[in-house]
Scaffold this active site. Structure first.
Site, PDB file in Angstrom:
ATOM      1  N   CYS A  38     -13.859   5.139 -25.337  1.00 46.14           N
ATOM      2  CA  CYS A  38     -13.850   5.317 -23.881  1.00 46.14           C
ATOM      3  C   CYS A  38     -13.157   4.166 -23.170  1.00 46.14           C
ATOM      4  O   CYS A  38     -13.087   4.155 -21.943  1.00 46.14           O
ATOM      5  CB  CYS A  38     -15.259   5.530 -23.342  1.00 46.14           C
ATOM      6  SG  CYS A  38     -16.337   4.132 -23.639  1.00 46.14           S
ATOM      7  N   ARG A  56     -19.937   5.875 -15.579  1.00 52.83           N
ATOM      8  CA  ARG A  56     -20.239   4.450 -15.330  1.00 52.83           C
ATOM      9  C   ARG A  56     -21.288   4.393 -14.217  1.00 52.83           C
ATOM     10  O   ARG A  56     -20.945   4.338 -13.037  1.00 52.83           O
ATOM     11  CB  ARG A  56     -18.975   3.709 -14.919  1.00 52.83           C
ATOM     12  CG  ARG A  56     -17.990   3.464 -16.055  1.00 52.83           C
ATOM     13  CD  ARG A  56     -16.819   2.633 -15.567  1.00 52.83           C
ATOM     14  NE  ARG A  56     -16.110   1.967 -16.630  1.00 52.83           N
ATOM     15  CZ  ARG A  56     -14.931   2.366 -17.122  1.00 52.83           C
ATOM     16  NH1 ARG A  56     -14.349   3.429 -16.647  1.00 52.83           N
ATOM     17  NH2 ARG A  56     -14.344   1.686 -18.084  1.00 52.83           N
ATOM     18  N   GLU A 106     -18.783  -2.542 -28.348  1.00 55.63           N
ATOM     19  CA  GLU A 106     -17.931  -3.373 -27.496  1.00 55.63           C
ATOM     20  C   GLU A 106     -17.865  -4.810 -27.998  1.00 55.63           C
ATOM     21  O   GLU A 106     -17.164  -5.640 -27.430  1.00 55.63           O
ATOM     22  CB  GLU A 106     -18.486  -3.393 -26.064  1.00 55.63           C
ATOM     23  CG  GLU A 106     -18.524  -2.031 -25.432  1.00 55.63           C
ATOM     24  CD  GLU A 106     -18.988  -2.078 -23.992  1.00 55.63           C
ATOM     25  OE1 GLU A 106     -18.165  -2.048 -23.092  1.00 55.63           O
ATOM     26  OE2 GLU A 106     -20.228  -2.137 -23.785  1.00 55.63           O
ATOM     27  N   ASN A 111     -12.042  -2.008 -24.072  1.00 55.62           N
ATOM     28  CA  ASN A 111     -11.723  -3.079 -23.108  1.00 55.62           C
ATOM     29  C   ASN A 111     -12.503  -4.337 -23.484  1.00 55.62           C
ATOM     30  O   ASN A 111     -11.955  -5.429 -23.587  1.00 55.62           O
ATOM     31  CB  ASN A 111     -12.105  -2.674 -21.675  1.00 55.62           C
ATOM     32  CG  ASN A 111     -11.516  -1.343 -21.272  1.00 55.62           C
ATOM     33  OD1 ASN A 111     -10.514  -0.919 -21.833  1.00 55.62           O
ATOM     34  ND2 ASN A 111     -12.129  -0.650 -20.332  1.00 55.62           N
ATOM     35  N   ASP A 112     -13.810  -4.148 -23.690  1.00 56.32           N
ATOM     36  CA  ASP A 112     -14.620  -5.306 -24.063  1.00 56.32           C
ATOM     37  C   ASP A 112     -14.427  -5.686 -25.526  1.00 56.32           C
ATOM     38  O   ASP A 112     -14.386  -6.863 -25.862  1.00 56.32           O
ATOM     39  CB  ASP A 112     -16.105  -5.029 -23.783  1.00 56.32           C
ATOM     40  CG  ASP A 112     -16.440  -5.338 -22.330  1.00 56.32           C
ATOM     41  OD1 ASP A 112     -16.015  -6.414 -21.859  1.00 56.32           O
ATOM     42  OD2 ASP A 112     -17.089  -4.520 -21.670  1.00 56.32           O
ATOM     43  N   HIS A 146       0.830  -1.209   0.000  1.00 55.66           N
ATOM     44  CA  HIS A 146       0.000   0.000   0.000  1.00 55.66           C
ATOM     45  C   HIS A 146       0.858   1.250   0.000  1.00 55.66           C
ATOM     46  O   HIS A 146       0.470   2.290  -0.522  1.00 55.66           O
ATOM     47  CB  HIS A 146      -0.944  -0.026   1.198  1.00 55.66           C
ATOM     48  CG  HIS A 146      -2.153  -0.872   0.942  1.00 55.66           C
ATOM     49  ND1 HIS A 146      -2.924  -1.412   1.926  1.00 55.66           N
ATOM     50  CD2 HIS A 146      -2.705  -1.273  -0.218  1.00 55.66           C
ATOM     51  CE1 HIS A 146      -3.904  -2.102   1.385  1.00 55.66           C
ATOM     52  NE2 HIS A 146      -3.794  -2.036   0.083  1.00 55.66           N
ATOM     53  N   ARG A 195     -10.658 -10.267 -20.396  1.00 59.73           N
ATOM     54  CA  ARG A 195      -9.900  -9.044 -20.111  1.00 59.73           C
ATOM     55  C   ARG A 195      -9.226  -9.073 -18.738  1.00 59.73           C
ATOM     56  O   ARG A 195      -8.300  -8.319 -18.490  1.00 59.73           O
ATOM     57  CB  ARG A 195     -10.814  -7.812 -20.230  1.00 59.73           C
ATOM     58  CG  ARG A 195     -11.934  -7.813 -19.216  1.00 59.73           C
ATOM     59  CD  ARG A 195     -13.014  -6.807 -19.560  1.00 59.73           C
ATOM     60  NE  ARG A 195     -12.846  -5.542 -18.869  1.00 59.73           N
ATOM     61  CZ  ARG A 195     -13.697  -4.536 -18.947  1.00 59.73           C
ATOM     62  NH1 ARG A 195     -14.764  -4.625 -19.735  1.00 59.73           N
ATOM     63  NH2 ARG A 195     -13.505  -3.430 -18.305  1.00 59.73           N
ATOM     64  N   ARG A 208     -23.908   6.324 -19.146  1.00 59.44           N
ATOM     65  CA  ARG A 208     -24.130   4.955 -19.612  1.00 59.44           C
ATOM     66  C   ARG A 208     -25.123   4.286 -18.675  1.00 59.44           C
ATOM     67  O   ARG A 208     -24.974   4.356 -17.452  1.00 59.44           O
ATOM     68  CB  ARG A 208     -22.810   4.181 -19.589  1.00 59.44           C
ATOM     69  CG  ARG A 208     -23.019   2.713 -19.905  1.00 59.44           C
ATOM     70  CD  ARG A 208     -21.720   1.997 -20.098  1.00 59.44           C
ATOM     71  NE  ARG A 208     -21.094   1.651 -18.830  1.00 59.44           N
ATOM     72  CZ  ARG A 208     -19.897   1.072 -18.750  1.00 59.44           C
ATOM     73  NH1 ARG A 208     -19.204   0.820 -19.852  1.00 59.44           N
ATOM     74  NH2 ARG A 208     -19.383   0.757 -17.594  1.00 59.44           N
TER      75      ARG A 208
HETATM   76  C1  PEP Z   1     -14.994  -0.901 -22.209  1.00 59.52           C
HETATM   77  O1  PEP Z   1     -15.422  -2.057 -22.260  1.00 59.52           O
HETATM   78  O2  PEP Z   1     -13.999  -0.494 -22.870  1.00 59.52           O
HETATM   79  C2  PEP Z   1     -15.640   0.090 -21.326  1.00 59.52           C
HETATM   80  C3  PEP Z   1     -15.316   1.355 -21.360  1.00 59.52           C
HETATM   81  O3  PEP Z   1     -16.555  -0.395 -20.463  1.00 59.52           O
HETATM   82  P1  PEP Z   1     -16.165  -1.098 -19.080  1.00 59.52           P
HETATM   83  O4  PEP Z   1     -14.674  -1.073 -18.962  1.00 59.52           O
HETATM   84  O5  PEP Z   1     -16.860  -0.344 -18.010  1.00 59.52           O
HETATM   85  O6  PEP Z   1     -16.719  -2.480 -19.280  1.00 59.52           O
HETATM   86 MG    MG Z   2     -17.356  -2.511 -21.356  1.00 57.43          MG
END
Ligand code: PEP
Ligand code: MG
Length: 853
Positions: free
Chosen positions: A785, A585, A714, A737-738, A478, A748, A622
């Site tokens: 995003c 989010r 996504e 990310n997705d 930490h 992921r 979102r």
């Molecule tokens: C993503 O999937 O890139 C995204 C922004 O949504 P989250 O990371 O909240 O799933």
């Molecule tokens: Mg996502």
């Protein structure tokens, strides 16, 4: 055929004289939200708790502050004197009955000293609730003043004839309920944060709850833990894939075992398979990450927080706190312990308030949790009972717990021993009346210590301490996390020779490489100073860019907005130069609670965010994105073999229109304040978008004209139909990310695959390019995003692919704007075209690295 159900009326007399108080208004969520059961609360004027009905004393709590009476008809009435009175461990309470006694209505059960209890308890409000409410069809609470044993405090209607088999009811059984086996999805096992989540949930139940690892159903100490104790859970030293069972014994055992087993299976607040947030990139044990140096003037350790500092050594040693072994009366020592813990709590709260980064404040939340840890408390209280002083008993307890953690074969858990010692010393210093000095150092200091506690680190004077090294701890401690958040260059696990350096020795600390150079040559000193200058020039550039509109050097606008979770972050984002919010989010409003937030509660937060942004800056909210890796305790979704391919994102909302419509109404209220955009997550098909849009427009009424509707891209399918999809919406935002995990078929959060799941893979870049093409053909804009938008290295390729907006983490706003300002569009387009011709993410990264030089 089932027997017909009819009702009988039951009247419970007031257990205390006093004023009736609605249970919903009791300042304790467990009672107010009726988690224990429905019933009433009384603000008492008498001091003897009477039985409200005839029956037997089914349970008398060890702290003598609560009892359960089992009446005829199977009704179980829990009486709970005061709030937080369990922590008094019996002080001020005299039981007048014992478990198993038969009692009449009005018979005294417990006498309490209102002065003692009133002074120490959070409140004297006394609760009378029905523990087995499934038998009750109606509650009619009394109002106003009631007299104990005479007036009716609560009338009930109870269903009779409903099948009620007491033998199947765990409330009547002292036998343990054992859950099914759960396989732990947490890559680092139950470390501090998930352990805290489990302990907090377990504490909501009255039953004794233990976690049993493997086949240790005998509950033997080596493989079982008290689920209400964060320390005990951590000491179990679980790992990813371990199998656990929950064993509960007590009045709410079935529910406790089932709920906790579900919580564990869902990751205890962590995304299943997610690398722990606390883990820095180098989550290796200290020795593995340490560099090797043949230069005697260069001491090496683990890079813990990047940056260079040139300064003079200040050795820092903690003073030993002495305490007497034997104590005063146990009662006095307990009171001293309580007072010290209370004061320690206030110190930690103050320190927490001084940290700007909410996620780092969580570290101190874990400290608050440790302060109340039942195992720590129990061991201390037992030793106090044996005549030890509070300080001696407390030190013994926390040293024992920290020592146990240090032995486990898990670096992340070993690091947490430092947190226990930190909290331990804080309370110990208060007990010993030793002032824990603020670390007082001259200007331009490089602090060297065996160990720094998180509290020491958080309170360092940034104007004087330029960097620090510790010989203990690693990059996941930490202390290291706090150093990164405070922007202080730091090295952990430094060669112990560093502890011998004389105060005042000139050193160069390189937190990025993990090296400390003593008595540097003039040349080394010059190089270090040049690097510091370059770093601060870059930081200045970023600061300057942050305050300007985001655009490339040749004047092409690419908006830089922020990803946020709440109104505070909206304010932080604006202060950091964000031009709006590209992703709110909203699921964070739904997280860490026991019931869904109401429309009003949600609207308050959305409106506060809109307020913080003002009427012009875009706000993209979102809608709820849960399911798969993001479970919610109160919205149980069916267990799925492939949750990432199951009910997730918009699919959940369409499956639960009640929750969805409530959220839409709440979001729409922000349209009266800000520039509102509503965005649906995890969209695959146009039909889903049409269904969601229909619900939104039905709820919007006149506000429909003032909102923009968008979807997240996504899933490869959405990118591949970008053209037709763009006809139905106003904008896209690419969740890389997705999109990366679904394109590359790599979870992921997978501990082994996550590193390869790179959004700069040419396959993902091609999908981004297709999305932009499809959207622009219909005059719609596209944002990104996902995490890659916050990576300055990726900016040229994203801009070159035609992305119109980058929604980034708040700290990245300045660097992303500065990166755009260094770019021209023709160069970015050429670069993007070249990247699309490549075959691997590594080749793309190499190309981008060349471009950056
Ligand atoms: C993503 O999937 O890139 C995204 C922004 O949504 P989250 O990371 O909240 O799933
Ligand atoms: Mg996502």
């Amino acid at each position: 055929m089932k027997a017909p159900i009819r009702s009988v009326r039951i009247e419970l007399t007031a257990p205390l004289s006093g004023v009736m108080f609605p249970l919903e208004s009791v300042p304790d969520a467990v009672f107010a939200q009726k988690m224990v059961g429905d019933g009433v609360s009384i603000d008492p004027t008498s001091d003897e708790l009477l039985s409200p009905l005839a029956g037997t004393v089914k349970q008398l709590h060890g702290a003598h502050h609560a009892a359960t009476i089992a009446g005829e008809n199977g009704l179980e009435v829990l009486l709970h004197i005061g709030l937080d009175t369990v922590t008094m461990r019996g002080e001020g309470f005299t039981p007048l009955v014992k478990e198993g006694d038969t009692v009449t209505a009005g018979q005294p059960l417990i006498r309490f000293d209102p002065v003692v209890v009133g002074a120490k308890a959070a409140s004297l409000l006394t609760q009378m609730v029905i523990a087995n409410g499934e038998l009750v069809t109606r509650y009619v609470p009394a109002r106003g003043l009631v007299e104990a044993g005479k007036d009716i405090a609560l009338s009930l209607e109870m269903a009779v004839g409903a099948t009620h088999d007491p033998s199947s009811d765990d409330r009547s059984a002292a036998t343990a309920i054992l859950s099914d086996e759960v396989t732990l999805p947490n890559p680092a096992g139950l470390h501090a944060r998930p352990a805290a989540v489990v302990a907090a949930e377990a504490k909501k139940y009255r039953s004794d709850i233990r976690l049993l690892r493997g086949n240790a159903s005998d509950g033997s100490n080596s493989a079982s833990a008290n689920a209400k104790s964060i320390v005990s859970i951590m000491a179990l030293a679980t790992r990813f894939g371990d199998t656990l069972r929950v064993q509960a014994t007590g009045p709410d055992a079935s529910e406790a075992a089932a709920t906790l087993a579900r919580l564990l299976a869902e990751g205890s607040g962590e995304k299943p398979g997610e690398a722990p947030a606390a883990a820095a990139p180098a989550a290796e044990p200290v020795s593995a990450a340490r560099q090797v140096s043949t230069d005697v003037n260069e001491l090496v350790g683990v890079p813990a927080s990047p940056g260079i500092a040139v300064g003079k050594v200040v050795q820092y040693r903690k003073e030993v706190i002495d305490v007497a072994e034997s104590g005063d009366s146990p009662q006095r020592e307990r009171a001293r312990l309580e007072a010290a813990r209370h004061e320690a709590r206030q110190h930690i709260e103050t320190l927490k308030a001084s940290l700007t980064d909410a996620s780092k404040a969580q570290i101190l939340d874990a400290h608050l949790e440790l302060l109340d840890d039942p195992d720590l408390s129990d061991t201390t209280i037992t030793r106090i009972g044996e005549g030890k002083s509070a300080g001696f008993a407390w030190r013994e307890a926390f040293e024992q717990q920290a020592g146990a953690l240090e032995k486990v074969d898990n670096p992340l858990l070993r690091e947490r021993a430092g947190d226990i010692r930190d909290v331990g010393r804080r309370v110990l210093a208060l007990l010993a009346d030793v002032k824990q000095a603020q670390i007082d150092v001259p200007a331009d200091s490089i602090l060297i210590a065996e160990e720094l506690s998180p509290s020491d680190t958080a309170s360092l004077d940034r104007t004087r301490v330029l960097g620090f090294c510790t010989s203990m701890g690693g990059a996941t401690s930490h202390v290291a996390i706090l150093a990164r958040s405070l922007g202080i260059p730091a090295i952990c696990g430094i060669d112990e020779t560093a502890l011998q350096l004389a105060d005042g020795t000139l050193v160069v600390l390189d937190g990025s490489r993990g090296t400390l150079r003593r008595d540097p040559s003039a040349e080394a000193l010059n190089q270090a100073r040049e690097r510091i200058e370059r770093q601060s020039a870059r930081r200045e550039q970023e600061k300057l860019a942050a305050s300007k509109p985001a655009m490339t050097a040749d004047g092409h606008r690419v908006e830089v907005v922020a990803n946020i979770r709440n109104a505070q972050e909206a304010r932080d984002a604006v202060a950091a130069g964000a031009e709006g919010v590209g992703l709110l989010r909203s699921e964070f409003l739904f997280d860490n609670r026991d019931t869904a937030p109401s429309e009003d509660e949600q609207a308050t937060e959305y409106c506060a965010v809109a307020q913080a942004l003002g009427a012009e800056r875009p706000l993209v909210v979102r809608t709820l994105d849960v399911g798969g890796d993001k479970p919610l305790s109160y919205m149980p979704l069916p267990k799925e073999d492939n949750p990432f391919l199951g009910l997730r994102g918009l699919r959940v909302s369409l499956d639960r229109p009640d929750i969805f419509r409530t959220q839409l109404r709440a979001i729409l209220r922000a349209a009266d304040i800000g520039n509102l955009h509503v965005m649906f997550p995890m969209v695959t098909a146009i039909e889903e978008v049409l269904a969601a849009r229909k619900l939104l427009l039905e709820e919007a009424g006149d506000r429909a004209k003032r909102i923009k509707i968008g979807v997240m891209i996504e899933v490869p399918a959405a990118a591949l139909i970008a053209g037709p999809l763009a006809r139905e919406v106003d904008f896209f935002s690419i969740g890389t990310n997705d999109l990366t995990q679904y394109t590359l078929a790599m979870d992921r959060g997978h501990p082994k695959l996550a590193k390869q799941a790179d959004a700069l893979h040419p396959a993902v870049l091609r999908l981004i390019g297709m999305t932009v093409e499809g959207a622009h053909a219909h005059g719609k804009w596209v944002g990104v995003c996902g995490g890659i938008a916050s990576d300055a290295m990726a900016v040229p390729v994203l801009a070159g692919l035609g992305v119109d907006e980058l929604s980034v983490s708040i700290p990245a706003v300045g660097s992303i704007k500065a990166q755009l300002a260094r770019l021209t569009m023709p160069a970015a387009r050429d670069l993007a075209a070249a990247a699309l011709r490549l075959g691997t993410a590594a080749e793309v990264r190499a190309l981008l690295a060349q471009f950056a030089e």
